[in-house]
Enzyme design. Structure first.
Site, PDB file in Angstrom:
ATOM      1  N   ARG A   1       7.381   5.348 -11.058  1.00 54.32           N
ATOM      2  CA  ARG A   1       6.374   4.975 -10.048  1.00 54.32           C
ATOM      3  C   ARG A   1       6.147   3.466 -10.060  1.00 54.32           C
ATOM      4  O   ARG A   1       6.004   2.853  -8.994  1.00 54.32           O
ATOM      5  CB  ARG A   1       5.065   5.730 -10.289  1.00 54.32           C
ATOM      6  CG  ARG A   1       4.066   5.509  -9.170  1.00 54.32           C
ATOM      7  CD  ARG A   1       2.841   6.378  -9.304  1.00 54.32           C
ATOM      8  NE  ARG A   1       2.063   6.062 -10.486  1.00 54.32           N
ATOM      9  CZ  ARG A   1       0.977   6.732 -10.869  1.00 54.32           C
ATOM     10  NH1 ARG A   1       0.547   7.757 -10.155  1.00 54.32           N
ATOM     11  NH2 ARG A   1       0.327   6.381 -11.954  1.00 54.32           N
TER      12      ARG A   1
ATOM     13  N   LYS B   1       0.860   1.653  -5.953  1.00 52.07           N
ATOM     14  CA  LYS B   1      -0.269   1.510  -6.894  1.00 52.07           C
ATOM     15  C   LYS B   1      -0.585   0.020  -7.009  1.00 52.07           C
ATOM     16  O   LYS B   1      -0.252  -0.660  -7.999  1.00 52.07           O
ATOM     17  CB  LYS B   1       0.087   2.157  -8.245  1.00 52.07           C
ATOM     18  CG  LYS B   1      -1.161   2.504  -9.055  1.00 52.07           C
ATOM     19  CD  LYS B   1      -0.875   3.572 -10.080  1.00 52.07           C
ATOM     20  CE  LYS B   1      -2.002   3.790 -11.070  1.00 52.07           C
ATOM     21  NZ  LYS B   1      -3.271   4.239 -10.515  1.00 52.07           N
TER      22      LYS B   1
ATOM     23  N   GLU C   1      -7.205  12.167  -0.732  1.00 57.97           N
ATOM     24  CA  GLU C   1      -7.346  12.157  -2.199  1.00 57.97           C
ATOM     25  C   GLU C   1      -8.724  11.608  -2.527  1.00 57.97           C
ATOM     26  O   GLU C   1      -9.549  11.404  -1.627  1.00 57.97           O
ATOM     27  CB  GLU C   1      -6.233  11.310  -2.842  1.00 57.97           C
ATOM     28  CG  GLU C   1      -6.209   9.858  -2.395  1.00 57.97           C
ATOM     29  CD  GLU C   1      -5.141   9.003  -3.104  1.00 57.97           C
ATOM     30  OE1 GLU C   1      -4.643   9.398  -4.159  1.00 57.97           O
ATOM     31  OE2 GLU C   1      -4.835   7.924  -2.567  1.00 57.97           O
TER      32      GLU C   1
ATOM     33  N   HIS D   1       0.433 -17.608   1.631  1.00 55.28           N
ATOM     34  CA  HIS D   1       0.612 -16.152   1.757  1.00 55.28           C
ATOM     35  C   HIS D   1       2.066 -15.725   1.547  1.00 55.28           C
ATOM     36  O   HIS D   1       2.335 -14.730   0.891  1.00 55.28           O
ATOM     37  CB  HIS D   1       0.140 -15.676   3.132  1.00 55.28           C
ATOM     38  CG  HIS D   1      -1.350 -15.678   3.283  1.00 55.28           C
ATOM     39  ND1 HIS D   1      -2.109 -16.817   3.240  1.00 55.28           N
ATOM     40  CD2 HIS D   1      -2.227 -14.661   3.462  1.00 55.28           C
ATOM     41  CE1 HIS D   1      -3.392 -16.510   3.401  1.00 55.28           C
ATOM     42  NE2 HIS D   1      -3.483 -15.203   3.533  1.00 55.28           N
TER      43      HIS D   1
ATOM     44  N   TYR E   1       0.140  -1.904 -10.619  1.00 53.39           N
ATOM     45  CA  TYR E   1      -0.275  -1.510 -11.967  1.00 53.39           C
ATOM     46  C   TYR E   1       0.040  -0.057 -12.244  1.00 53.39           C
ATOM     47  O   TYR E   1       0.417   0.704 -11.333  1.00 53.39           O
ATOM     48  CB  TYR E   1      -1.770  -1.796 -12.170  1.00 53.39           C
ATOM     49  CG  TYR E   1      -2.709  -0.798 -11.510  1.00 53.39           C
ATOM     50  CD1 TYR E   1      -2.902  -0.777 -10.132  1.00 53.39           C
ATOM     51  CD2 TYR E   1      -3.415   0.135 -12.270  1.00 53.39           C
ATOM     52  CE1 TYR E   1      -3.777   0.123  -9.539  1.00 53.39           C
ATOM     53  CE2 TYR E   1      -4.289   1.041 -11.691  1.00 53.39           C
ATOM     54  CZ  TYR E   1      -4.464   1.027 -10.316  1.00 53.39           C
ATOM     55  OH  TYR E   1      -5.316   1.934  -9.725  1.00 53.39           O
TER      56      TYR E   1
ATOM     57  N   ARG F   1      -1.036 -21.836  -3.612  1.00 50.97           N
ATOM     58  CA  ARG F   1      -1.515 -20.786  -2.703  1.00 50.97           C
ATOM     59  C   ARG F   1      -0.864 -20.867  -1.331  1.00 50.97           C
ATOM     60  O   ARG F   1      -1.001 -21.866  -0.621  1.00 50.97           O
ATOM     61  CB  ARG F   1      -3.044 -20.849  -2.560  1.00 50.97           C
ATOM     62  CG  ARG F   1      -3.593 -19.700  -1.734  1.00 50.97           C
ATOM     63  CD  ARG F   1      -5.103 -19.738  -1.593  1.00 50.97           C
ATOM     64  NE  ARG F   1      -5.580 -18.580  -0.848  1.00 50.97           N
ATOM     65  CZ  ARG F   1      -5.555 -18.490   0.481  1.00 50.97           C
ATOM     66  NH1 ARG F   1      -5.098 -19.472   1.218  1.00 50.97           N
ATOM     67  NH2 ARG F   1      -5.986 -17.378   1.078  1.00 50.97           N
TER      68      ARG F   1
ATOM     69  N   LEU G   1      -1.706   8.314  -3.359  1.00 52.47           N
ATOM     70  CA  LEU G   1      -0.923   7.934  -4.528  1.00 52.47           C
ATOM     71  C   LEU G   1      -0.233   9.182  -5.083  1.00 52.47           C
ATOM     72  O   LEU G   1      -0.900  10.205  -5.277  1.00 52.47           O
ATOM     73  CB  LEU G   1      -1.833   7.324  -5.596  1.00 52.47           C
ATOM     74  CG  LEU G   1      -1.043   6.738  -6.759  1.00 52.47           C
ATOM     75  CD1 LEU G   1      -0.497   5.361  -6.403  1.00 52.47           C
ATOM     76  CD2 LEU G   1      -1.881   6.664  -8.017  1.00 52.47           C
TER      77      LEU G   1
HETATM   78  N1  PDD Z   1      -6.039   5.963 -10.908  1.00 46.13           N
HETATM   79  N2  PDD Z   1      -5.095   8.424  -6.564  1.00 46.13           N
HETATM   80  C1  PDD Z   1      -5.615   7.199  -6.796  1.00 46.13           C
HETATM   81  C2  PDD Z   1      -6.087   6.388  -5.643  1.00 46.13           C
HETATM   82  C3  PDD Z   1      -5.692   6.712  -8.126  1.00 46.13           C
HETATM   83  O1  PDD Z   1      -6.197   5.486  -8.355  1.00 46.13           O
HETATM   84  C4  PDD Z   1      -5.247   7.538  -9.192  1.00 46.13           C
HETATM   85  C5  PDD Z   1      -5.304   7.099 -10.617  1.00 46.13           C
HETATM   86  C6  PDD Z   1      -4.717   8.807  -8.901  1.00 46.13           C
HETATM   87  C7  PDD Z   1      -4.184   9.733  -9.969  1.00 46.13           C
HETATM   88  O2  PDD Z   1      -2.940   9.308 -10.466  1.00 46.13           O
HETATM   89  P1  PDD Z   1      -2.476   9.637 -11.957  1.00 46.13           P
HETATM   90  O3  PDD Z   1      -2.549  11.094 -12.126  1.00 46.13           O
HETATM   91  O4  PDD Z   1      -1.089   9.123 -12.040  1.00 46.13           O
HETATM   92  O5  PDD Z   1      -3.437   8.917 -12.896  1.00 46.13           O
HETATM   93  C8  PDD Z   1      -4.653   9.210  -7.565  1.00 46.13           C
HETATM   94  C9  PDD Z   1      -6.028   5.374 -12.231  1.00 46.13           C
HETATM   95  C10 PDD Z   1      -6.310   6.316 -13.339  1.00 46.13           C
HETATM   96  C11 PDD Z   1      -6.894   4.132 -12.237  1.00 46.13           C
HETATM   97  O6  PDD Z   1      -6.844   3.420 -11.233  1.00 46.13           O
HETATM   98  O7  PDD Z   1      -7.552   3.840 -13.233  1.00 46.13           O
END
Ligand code: PDD
Length: 287
Positions: free
Chosen positions: A53, A148, A180, A103, A34, A101, A204
């Site tokens: 990304r 992501k 993070e 894997h 996503y 289903r 991320l």
């Molecule tokens: N999340 N690290 C993680 C684990 C995240 O889920 C996010 C953002 C970020 C920051 O990335 P960016 O600056 O590109 O938004 C870092 C989004 C906002 C979410 O899951 O809703």
């Protein structure tokens, strides 16, 4: 329910009418990726970077990219235009698709593409001035945090632990080093120098993070991409989080310790202000 318009597999429709089969691998396995793209004044923020990304997440999970860049851009600008609010948060999800289903990947499968947009709740100056609290937790996630992925159970559990303790975010620590937040990137300031962990599979690659690094360089503010320990985090003069929805959000309390003097520090404030100027310019850009 809401009459918000969403995009599903090539068509726009009211959200209440959008249906995904229960055998979608996103539902069964969390097999998908996503993006969350902020929109300021109806303009998609750092769109090329978000699409890059997304392409990387799709490559890493071996989900075929369903659209060329031009079609992503067309669909995304349509979803923005179908909503009246100026500032939006566009959510984009691609799953591997619908199959019996199993894997292993099915031989032929068509990805499911879903997009929706909600009003963006921006961090206003009052929220910035107050700052937020956070706790540190062990980073219990997997080895590919650069993807992501929609499979967010560890992030959800970590965030909920923070919320249960009255904090807004969980700061994650792996092998003694800070990675993070559960849904954000992290910056610290020690002796006037900004530090953020370098990009790796442990975090991320945040689009907001990259912009802050770039804006610091453009404004001759010393910022290094370097790992730091849990101990350095505690000793930092300033700490802040970045994300598409949090922008630049200072942490003023970490576990039971006060950061700095318990108020957002001067470098956090400077970066917040520079970020606001960047946003204001984006709003004024000609299309
Ligand atoms: N999340 N690290 C993680 C684990 C995240 O889920 C996010 C953002 C970020 C920051 O990335 P960016 O600056 O590109 O938004 C870092 C989004 C906002 C979410 O899951 O809703």
């Amino acid at each position: 329910m809401s009459d918000s318009i969403v995009y599903l597999n090539g068509a726009f429709m009211p959200i209440d009418e959008a249906r995904v089969p229960v055998l979608d691998r996103g539902f069964i396995f969390g097999d998908g990726v996503y993006e969350v793209i902020p929109v300021y004044g109806k303009r998609l923020f750092r769109l090329d970077e978000h699409l890059d990304r997304l392409a990387n997440s799709l490559d890493a999970t071996r989900i075929p990219n369903p659209y060329p860049e031009s079609e992503w851009k067309k669909n995304l600008s349509q979803i923005v235009m179908k909503h009246q609010f100026e500032d939006q948060s566009v959510y984009v999800q691609v799953t591997r698709g619908v199959a019996k289903r199993d894997h292993a990947f099915p031989e032929t499968i068509t990805p499911t593409v879903f997009m929706m947009s909600n009003p963006l709740q921006v961090i206003d100056i009052d929220t910035f001035n107050k700052g937020v609290s956070a706790i540190t937790l062990d980073d219990i996630r997997w080895q590919y945090c650069n993807i992501k992925a929609i499979t967010l159970l560890p992030n959800i559990l970590l965030k909920q632990t923070a919320v249960d303790e009255g904090a807004q975010e969980a700061i994650l620590v792996r092998d003694g080093e800070v990675t993070e937040g559960s849904a954000s990137n992290i910056f610290i300031v020690i002796d006037g120098v900004i530090k953020t962990p370098p990009k790796s599979s442990r975090l991320l690659p945040g689009i907001t993070r990259d912009l802050i690094v770039e804006l610091a360089a453009n404004n001759h503010i010393n910022c290094v991409e370097s790992n730091f320990s849990r101990t350095e985090l505690s000793a930092a003069d300033e700490v802040w989080l970045t994300s598409s929805t949090k922008e630049v959000l200072p942490i003023v309390k970490l576990n039971d310790e006060i950061i700095g003097d318990g108020k957002p520090g001067p470098i956090s404030r400077k970066m917040y202000e520079i970020f606001q100027v960047y946003k204001a310019q984006l709003r004024q850009n000609e299309d």
